[in-house]
Enzyme design. Structure first.
Site, PDB file in Angstrom:
ATOM      1  N   ASP A   1       0.992  -1.094   0.133  1.00  0.00           N
ATOM      2  CA  ASP A   1      -0.147   0.018  -0.027  1.00  0.00           C
ATOM      3  C   ASP A   1       0.868   1.302   0.221  1.00  0.00           C
ATOM      4  O   ASP A   1       1.715   1.258   1.010  1.00  0.00           O
ATOM      5  CB  ASP A   1      -0.846  -0.106   1.485  1.00  0.00           C
ATOM      6  N   ASP A   2       0.869   1.923  -0.879  1.00  0.00           N
ATOM      7  CA  ASP A   2       1.662   3.495  -1.111  1.00  0.00           C
ATOM      8  C   ASP A   2       3.146   3.051  -1.091  1.00  0.00           C
ATOM      9  O   ASP A   2       3.877   3.944  -0.695  1.00  0.00           O
ATOM     10  CB  ASP A   2       1.211   4.290  -0.029  1.00  0.00           C
TER      11      ASP A   2
ATOM     12  N   CYS B   1      -6.072   4.118  -3.065  1.00  0.00           N
ATOM     13  CA  CYS B   1      -6.372   2.977  -2.814  1.00  0.00           C
ATOM     14  C   CYS B   1      -7.478   2.204  -3.289  1.00  0.00           C
ATOM     15  O   CYS B   1      -7.404   1.166  -3.801  1.00  0.00           O
ATOM     16  CB  CYS B   1      -6.259   2.725  -1.404  1.00  0.00           C
TER      17      CYS B   1
ATOM     18  N   HIS C   1     -11.388  -2.371   2.539  1.00  0.00           N
ATOM     19  CA  HIS C   1     -11.668  -0.819   1.769  1.00  0.00           C
ATOM     20  C   HIS C   1     -12.424  -1.045   0.555  1.00  0.00           C
ATOM     21  O   HIS C   1     -12.458  -0.069  -0.354  1.00  0.00           O
ATOM     22  CB  HIS C   1     -10.075  -0.357   1.383  1.00  0.00           C
TER      23      HIS C   1
ATOM     24  N   ASP D   1      -0.509  -0.783  -4.668  1.00  0.00           N
ATOM     25  CA  ASP D   1      -1.815  -0.382  -5.032  1.00  0.00           C
ATOM     26  C   ASP D   1      -1.952   0.956  -5.661  1.00  0.00           C
ATOM     27  O   ASP D   1      -2.745   1.364  -6.358  1.00  0.00           O
ATOM     28  CB  ASP D   1      -2.752  -0.415  -4.115  1.00  0.00           C
ATOM     29  N   ASN D   2      -0.740   1.551  -5.523  1.00  0.00           N
ATOM     30  CA  ASN D   2      -0.634   2.844  -6.281  1.00  0.00           C
ATOM     31  C   ASN D   2       0.915   3.357  -5.844  1.00  0.00           C
ATOM     32  O   ASN D   2       1.537   2.934  -5.116  1.00  0.00           O
ATOM     33  CB  ASN D   2      -1.824   3.899  -5.787  1.00  0.00           C
TER      34      ASN D   2
HETATM   35 CA    CA Z   1      -2.662   2.972  -1.414  1.00  0.00          CA
END
Ligand code: CA
Length: 740
Positions: free
Chosen positions: A40-41, A80, A138, A290-291
């Site tokens: 994540d990130d 996300c 999420h 995810d990004n």
């Molecule tokens: Ca993210």
């Protein structure tokens, strides 16, 4: 579901377990397992295989070394939630209106994946896969959106977009205690649909659960969605990982590095387990973020890519991405053509031989990697950010983007991966075709179907009761939610203190039915703190009707060894047709037989008709929940339309099921009686079939209500159970539709 064998394996010594598991490994060529490891990130530049130097990621790099790393790997959104919606459906999430980061809105069925969409777990599940969702969900906080209601067999994690990593910060019991968007970072973790006691650093706990699942599910094809929230903020790590990075002076970067390192350890544990169990070659393992990294927030590094999380420049959407499938994908490759996270779904279903209902946007990328297919996996890739009126399209090396600037820009990424020099919006630079292709694609999208994180305030204003959620462990203090078209006819909320209202309820006394052990008495039914409690006690009552030689069991017992209560609305309240809703917490101890039921006002049992909304007892030695109706045959014996559901079905999905209140509901019309537990239909009784032998229909007359807890008989032997025991009823509500 085969639970017994893995359970046995777990109790064996580790060495023996792996031998046994290996010998049972499925032959190669069968449906492969699929593992998606999602961070994540994490920045593009923050993995060894993309050149990271200050954070070693030897295990993540193993995936790239054993398989392929994508130099142009993308996600379908720059933050996300929508990116995950794309991964989980294999479709551009704009097609179904998932154009924003969802809010924590536990009462809103629309905040999350719409029901039109199938998740990867649902599609693979049809082909015999078992599935586990780990970490960050999420994709909706309403119960209908929880992983187990979206195709997954197991879940361990949390519902919202981020979470605290340290167990001492999990100060809220669950989502029912959340009162603001960011409170949700502080809840205890969930296991399946319940909360769980957890003591480990979050990242370590997720890795442990992944490994545990692989061990348990080794003999069937599985899908694991291992969605680490690391290294998303808050930046928190344990000394074990921090101590590896004394060479990093920047405190933020040091903690970030420690968080990535914890993920890397977990990836190593997962890969080691696959090798140990001999299923490495039968498992596709994807790794991606995810990004892009929000560099200023978490000290991530997107390398030479412009911008970061949230942006439609490369830094927001171009992510570290690799896949391994030893024996199927040659090791150590670099694949340079653009691929996208949506391809994971399409690849998985291709080898699972599964058929999704919806049209996928991804493609099976394995033939492209092996060279079997030589073209481009995607002629174009697209992005849209609805609220910002921003978009991007990549076709070949050319990218058209409108993000921060008022004007559209074209870049040739082959020469300018940093998007430093925008080119002329000319035919030579493919501008008209890029623009036309984008407009065509955009015309297929839906506007966002829910307000998102950016509209948190606005959403709360529109939904002032947003967090008014019933605490599953507590009595419901909210007003009755009357079903649409219905009116509240009668209810007892069991508020106040003392005895049940005698205008509503009568007590049964003594030995009553089924050779049960308890003596019913009014003393055992009491109202306090918003609930009716029926107490089962081990206490002796001398039988005043005792007759030594009587054939009647009610008389030939000298005494009772237990007491309990049965209250009923007989001669006080009865209703014909409508919805009856009872919220209760049942005691499932050995020897107990709690019930919620109704009986017809006229005629002898069973010709008066009995409806059991809830009975809990032991049948053939196993605890069951029942949902029944009964009427009479020619011999005045009961004819049953019943279901007996193993109680383990409920506790498998919710370990602490019995600690919670649940809602039992009867929906009764002239034509049918439907019995529900927590909105799950347990039994539907067709009232054209419920005729007594004399032709009367007992369910076309009013019924009265009974609440009781029997001891012994079907409940089983209570002699080893500690007493007192408690069965709590929060409310009984009866609704009717005045037009019916
Ligand atoms: Ca993210």
């Amino acid at each position: 579901m085969n639970l017994k064998i893995p359970g046995l394996l777990l109790s064996l010594p580790l060495s023996l377990m792996s031998v046994q598991a290996k010998s049972q490994t499925r032959p190669s060529g069968e449906k492969p397992n699929v593992i998606i490891i999602l961070t994540d990130d994490q920045g593009y530049g923050d993995v060894g295989f993309n050149g990271c130097t200050d954070i070693p990621t030897p295990n993540i790099d193993r995936i790239a070394e054993s398989g392929v790393r994508f130099t142009n790997g993308y996600v379908s959104y720059a933050v996300c939630g929508p990116s995950r919606a794309g991964i989980m459906t294999g479709r551009y999430q704009g097609r179904f209106g998932f154009g924003r980061n969802p809010l924590v809105a536990p009462r809103d069925t629309l905040q999350g994946l719409p029901s039109s969409e199938e998740t990867m777990a649902t599609v693979l599940g049809r082909e015999g896969y078992t599935s586990l969702a780990l970490g960050k969900w999420h994709l909706g906080a309403h119960k209908s959106q929880w992983p187990l209601n979206r195709g997954f067999d197991e879940f361990f994690g949390f519902l919202n977009g981020g979470h605290q990593y340290l167990p001492e910060l999990w100060t809220l019991e669950d989502i029912s205690e959340v009162r603001a968007q960011f409170d949700a970072y502080n809840t205890r973790l969930m296991k399946d649909n319940g909360r769980v006691e957890e003591k480990e650093y979050l990242t370590d706990a997720l890795s442990r659960e992944a490994v545990d699942f692989i061990e348990r599910r080794v003999n069937e094809p599985f899908f694991i969605y291992l969605a680490y929230n690391a290294p998303h903020t808050p930046l928190q790590a344990t000394e074990k990982y921090l101590s590896r990075f004394d060479h990093i002076k920047d405190k933020k970067r040091k903690t970030y590095a420690a968080m990535v390192s914890a993920v890397d350890d977990g990836v190593g544990q997962v890969l080691d387990k696959l090798e140990e169990l001999g299923i490495n070659e039968n498992t596709i393992v994807f790794f991606l973020s995810d990004n892009g990294g929000p560099e200023h927030h978490n000290a991530s590094d997107n390398g030479s890519l412009r911008d970061g999380k949230g942006s439609l420049y490369e830094g927001g959407i171009h992510v570290p991405f690799a896949v391994q499938w030893p024996g199927h994908i040659p090791a150590g490759q670099v694949y340079e053509k653009p691929v996208i996270s949506l391809d994971m779904f399409a690849t998985a279903v291709a080898y699972a031989k599964a058929t999704p209902k919806n049209k996928l946007d991804g493609v099976n990328i394995v033939p492209f990697i092996t060279g079997e297919e030589t073209g481009m996996p995607h002629e174009q890739l697209y992005w849209r950010k609805y609220d910002q009126k921003a978009f991007a399209i990549r076709s070949g090396d050319h990218k058209l983007v409108k993000y921060k600037s008022e004007v559209e820009e074209v870049y040739n990424l082959a020469d300018d991966i940093s998007e430093a020099q925008s080119l002329a919006l000319s035919e030579e630079n493919h501008y008209p075709e890029l623009k036309a292709a984008y407009e065509q694609w955009e015309s297929e999208l839906k506007d966002p179907i829910f307000l998102g994180l950016m509209q948190n305030k606005e959403y709360t204003q529109q939904n002032p009761d947003r967090f008014k959620l019933v605490n599953p462990y507590q009595p419901d203090v909210l007003e009755a939610k009357v079903p649409e078209g219905y009116e509240l006819l009668w209810s007892d909320e069991f508020n106040g203190e003392g005895k049940p209202n005698d205008e509503f309820w009568a007590d049964e006394t003594g030995f009553v039915r089924n050779h049960e052990l308890q003596w019913y008495q009014a003393d055992n039914a009491n109202i306090s703190k918003g609930v009716l409690t029926i107490e089962g006690r081990r206490e002796e009552v001398v039988n005043p009707h005792y007759k030594k030689r009587s054939k009647n069991w009610r008389k030939n017992r000298v005494k009772a060894d237990y007491t309990s209560a049965c209250i009923k609305t007989k001669d006080k309240f009865a209703f014909q047709y409508g919805i009856m809703e009872v919220r209760a917490r049942i005691d499932t101890s050995m020897g107990l037989w709690p019930a919620i039921w109704t009986l017809g006002v006229e005629n002898q049992w069973p010709a008066n008709g009995e409806v059991d909304q809830m009975e809990y007892y032991r049948f053939e030695g196993e605890a069951k929940l029942l949902a029944n109706a009964a009427w009479a045959d020619a011999q005045m014996q009961a004819v049953w339309d019943g279901v007996k559901i193993p109680f383990s079905q409920f506790t498998e999905k919710e370990q602490d099921w019995a600690d919670k209140f649940h809602i039992w509901k009867m929906d009764w019309t002239e034509d049918y009686i439907r019995l529900y537990l927590d909105d799950r239909l347990l039994n539907e009784i067709d009232l054209t079939r419920t005729l007594n032998a004399d032709g009367t229909n007992p369910f076309h007359q009013p019924q009265y209500i009974l609440l009781n807890m029997a001891i012994g008989s079907n409940g089983g032997d209570p002699s080893n159970t500690t007493f007192p025991r408690h069965y709590e009823v929060d409310y009984v509500r009866v609704y009717q539709n005045p037009s019916l």
